[in-house]
Design a protein around this motif. Structure first.
Motif, PDB file in Angstrom:
ATOM      1  N   LEU A 213      30.882  30.886   5.367  1.00  0.00           N
ATOM      2  CA  LEU A 213      32.111  31.537   4.985  1.00  0.00           C
ATOM      3  C   LEU A 213      32.927  30.813   3.933  1.00  0.00           C
ATOM      4  O   LEU A 213      33.740  31.212   3.034  1.00  0.00           O
ATOM      5  CB  LEU A 213      32.890  31.860   6.238  1.00  0.00           C
ATOM      6  CG  LEU A 213      34.398  32.317   6.152  1.00  0.00           C
ATOM      7  CD1 LEU A 213      34.524  33.570   5.533  1.00  0.00           C
ATOM      8  CD2 LEU A 213      34.997  32.309   7.570  1.00  0.00           C
ATOM      9  N   TYR A 214      32.963  29.552   4.176  1.00  0.00           N
ATOM     10  CA  TYR A 214      33.831  28.453   3.290  1.00  0.00           C
ATOM     11  C   TYR A 214      32.904  27.884   2.157  1.00  0.00           C
ATOM     12  O   TYR A 214      33.559  27.935   0.855  1.00  0.00           O
ATOM     13  CB  TYR A 214      34.145  27.228   4.098  1.00  0.00           C
ATOM     14  CG  TYR A 214      34.789  27.418   5.458  1.00  0.00           C
ATOM     15  CD1 TYR A 214      35.970  28.092   5.368  1.00  0.00           C
ATOM     16  CD2 TYR A 214      34.226  27.531   6.671  1.00  0.00           C
ATOM     17  CE1 TYR A 214      36.867  28.481   6.595  1.00  0.00           C
ATOM     18  CE2 TYR A 214      34.684  27.803   7.834  1.00  0.00           C
ATOM     19  CZ  TYR A 214      36.017  28.012   7.746  1.00  0.00           C
ATOM     20  OH  TYR A 214      36.788  28.727   8.976  1.00  0.00           O
ATOM     21  N   SER A 396      38.375  38.148  -1.803  1.00  0.00           N
ATOM     22  CA  SER A 396      39.012  37.163  -1.084  1.00  0.00           C
ATOM     23  C   SER A 396      39.616  37.906   0.081  1.00  0.00           C
ATOM     24  O   SER A 396      39.731  37.417   1.277  1.00  0.00           O
ATOM     25  CB  SER A 396      40.114  36.334  -1.797  1.00  0.00           C
ATOM     26  OG  SER A 396      41.245  37.367  -2.292  1.00  0.00           O
ATOM     27  N   LYS A 397      39.917  39.026   0.152  1.00  0.00           N
ATOM     28  CA  LYS A 397      40.421  39.884   1.070  1.00  0.00           C
ATOM     29  C   LYS A 397      39.365  40.237   2.269  1.00  0.00           C
ATOM     30  O   LYS A 397      39.557  40.412   3.345  1.00  0.00           O
ATOM     31  CB  LYS A 397      41.114  41.174   0.659  1.00  0.00           C
ATOM     32  CG  LYS A 397      42.297  41.182  -0.093  1.00  0.00           C
ATOM     33  CD  LYS A 397      42.806  42.664  -0.652  1.00  0.00           C
ATOM     34  CE  LYS A 397      44.153  42.358  -1.639  1.00  0.00           C
ATOM     35  NZ  LYS A 397      44.473  43.566  -2.298  1.00  0.00           N
ATOM     36  N   GLN A 399      37.020  37.979   2.535  1.00  0.00           N
ATOM     37  CA  GLN A 399      36.090  36.723   2.664  1.00  0.00           C
ATOM     38  C   GLN A 399      34.846  36.773   2.224  1.00  0.00           C
ATOM     39  O   GLN A 399      33.670  36.006   2.996  1.00  0.00           O
ATOM     40  CB  GLN A 399      36.140  36.394   4.243  1.00  0.00           C
ATOM     41  CG  GLN A 399      37.612  36.152   4.702  1.00  0.00           C
ATOM     42  CD  GLN A 399      37.506  35.851   6.495  1.00  0.00           C
ATOM     43  OE1 GLN A 399      36.511  36.218   6.980  1.00  0.00           O
ATOM     44  NE2 GLN A 399      38.525  35.080   6.636  1.00  0.00           N
ATOM     45  N   THR A 401      32.972  34.932   0.090  1.00  0.00           N
ATOM     46  CA  THR A 401      33.072  33.563  -0.911  1.00  0.00           C
ATOM     47  C   THR A 401      32.048  33.437  -2.105  1.00  0.00           C
ATOM     48  O   THR A 401      32.222  33.129  -2.922  1.00  0.00           O
ATOM     49  CB  THR A 401      32.846  32.444   0.243  1.00  0.00           C
ATOM     50  OG1 THR A 401      33.770  32.625   1.299  1.00  0.00           O
ATOM     51  CG2 THR A 401      33.483  31.182  -0.461  1.00  0.00           C
TER      52      THR A 401
END
Length: 436
Positions: A213-214, A396-397, A399, A401
């Motif tokens: 996710l990051y 981005s809304k 997620q 990535t």
């Protein structure tokens, strides 16, 4: 903590690669030709040339750091990863009369993407089966828990106990260590915490790698790149998103240069123009293009024109200042020399002022292109339905990535290509730069 470690590793790689390359590739660090005769390099751009060995090592280092801090399958050295597999911890329960009992919580930590897979029946994947354990003979019964890595879960240890928390049962130790509500106990496999109400939670050890996710792994981003070119996103392929963004940037920059350069020349050549435009330029120059979005919407609407105007304003003031600086920087001795040879004002402008100001104008153009690329994301927020900026913001809304990183890389690569292209164009059109 992770960001600081990345910085330390990058700086360490910089110095390490420098000393290694200096020994292995000595010729790459030796000055050749007339450059080796120069003793003063400050302020002389031609005295310093980029070391290509250092450039390659820098790119490789950044790529290795990307791999090292993700769960990549690329066989390169990596940071410690998150815990996966089976583990357990023991807790002690105490009743109001002081009676205590121990029980074990068996934990199974699984990959978080298991739930995103599809089994043979076509149904979405599910959590793995919990560990099978015997409940035990005391009033505190053994429990099981399944949790995804990078996640955490509350452990309701009283769901199968003979005495509930409402009846005065409370946890007093974890793995033999005393614990109070709000406290925690760390193990090699994870962290057990007690909430303020005394309920335990388990969080698997994360290591130093980042969850998808990051920061997704490079191969995940590459797969998404090909997927975007084939399937597209929000109804457009990656090529179409890129084409629209590039078209807006080029149009905004073109009109900014078309209007900004003549104004900059006028400001550098006449006191009236300098006095007329200087307050406006110096007032508008510090204002970021993002602050102009509301006015752009009101004045030009939410169509394509509004986006181009915003990019035009981002480039305009930079090009004015670059042209003005180029004209003001022309050595007066060259102008006097041209006058002494009988040159007219037009000849001085075309043969002396313009050639000598072009290096500053090209520098301004490179800066303006960079600012336009940085503004295109904001420009495409103005009700755009296509473009790299729109793709990034929409992703981005949700997620996503990997889509965000694909968009960032494409913007960076195109910006780098434009920068290199403008440098080559500058060396071709202005071969006299640094020589006169």
């Amino acid at each position: 903590m992770t960001g600081l470690l990345v910085l330390v590793l990058y700086i360490g790689a910089f110095f390490g690669s420098f000393f290694i390359a200096k020994r292995v590739f000595k010729s790459a660090f030796e000055k050749k030709g007339f450059n080796r005769l120069k003793t003063v390099t400050f302020g002389d751009e031609s005295a310093i040339t980029a070391n290509r060995v250092a450039s390659v090592v820098s790119v490789i280092t950044v790529f290795w750091l990307w791999v090292a801090f993700t769960n990549s399958t690329i066989p390169l050295p990596k940071m410690p990863g998150p815990f996966l597999g089976d583990t357990s911890f023991t807790y002690t329960v105490q009743l109001e009369d002081g009676t205590t009992d121990e029980a074990v919580v068996s934990v199974r930590v699984y990959r978080e993407d298991i739930q995103q897979t599809v089994d043979e029946s076509g149904e979405p994947g599910r959590e793995p089966d919990p560990i099978e354990v015997e409940p035990g003979e005391g009033f505190a019964k053994n429990d099981t828990l399944t949790v995804a890595r990078y996640a955490f879960k509350v452990v309701n240890v009283w769901k199968n106990d003979e005495v509930s928390k409402k009846e005065g049962s409370k946890i007093i130790t974890i793995n033999g260590q005393p614990i109070e509500p709000g406290g925690e106990v760390k193990t090699d496999d994870g962290t057990i915490r007690l909430t303020e109400k005394g309920t335990p939670t388990f969080e698997p050890a994360k290591g130093l790698r980042m969850a998808r996710l990051y920061l997704p792994a490079p191969e995940v981003v590459l797969q998404r790149f090909f997927w975007l070119n084939k399937e597209g996103y929000q109804g457009y392929t990656l090529f179409e998103h890129t084409r629209f963004s590039l078209q807006r940037v080029l149009l905004g920059f073109f009109f900014g240069a078309l209007i900004g350069i003549p104004i900059g020349y006028a400001m550098g050549l006449t006191g009236w123009a300098r006095g007329w435009f200087d307050p406006i330029v110096e007032f508008m120059r510090p204002i970021p293009p993002l602050a102009l979005i509301p006015l752009v919407i009101i004045w030009f609407g939410i169509g394509e024109l509004g986006k181009v105007v915003l990019l035009f304003l981002a480039a305009l003031w930079i090009m004015i200042i670059a042209a003005r600086s180029g004209v003001s920087g022309v050595a007066i001795s060259k102008v006097h020399a041209a006058y002494s040879l009988g040159a007219s004002k037009w000849q001085i402008l075309s043969k002396v002022i313009v050639p000598n100001s072009l290096p500053d104008i090209f520098t301004g153009a490179r800066v303006a292109m960079g600012v336009c690329w940085g503004t295109v994301v904001a420009a495409e927020l103005v009700a755009a339905n296509v473009g790299l900026g729109k793709m990034i913001v929409t992703a981005s809304k949700f997620q996503l990535t990997d889509i965000i990183i694909v968009g960032i890389i494409v913007i960076g690569v195109i910006g780098f290509a434009i920068e290199v292209g403008m440098r080559k164009l500058e060396s071709w059109l202005i071969p006299w730069k640094g020589k006169i």
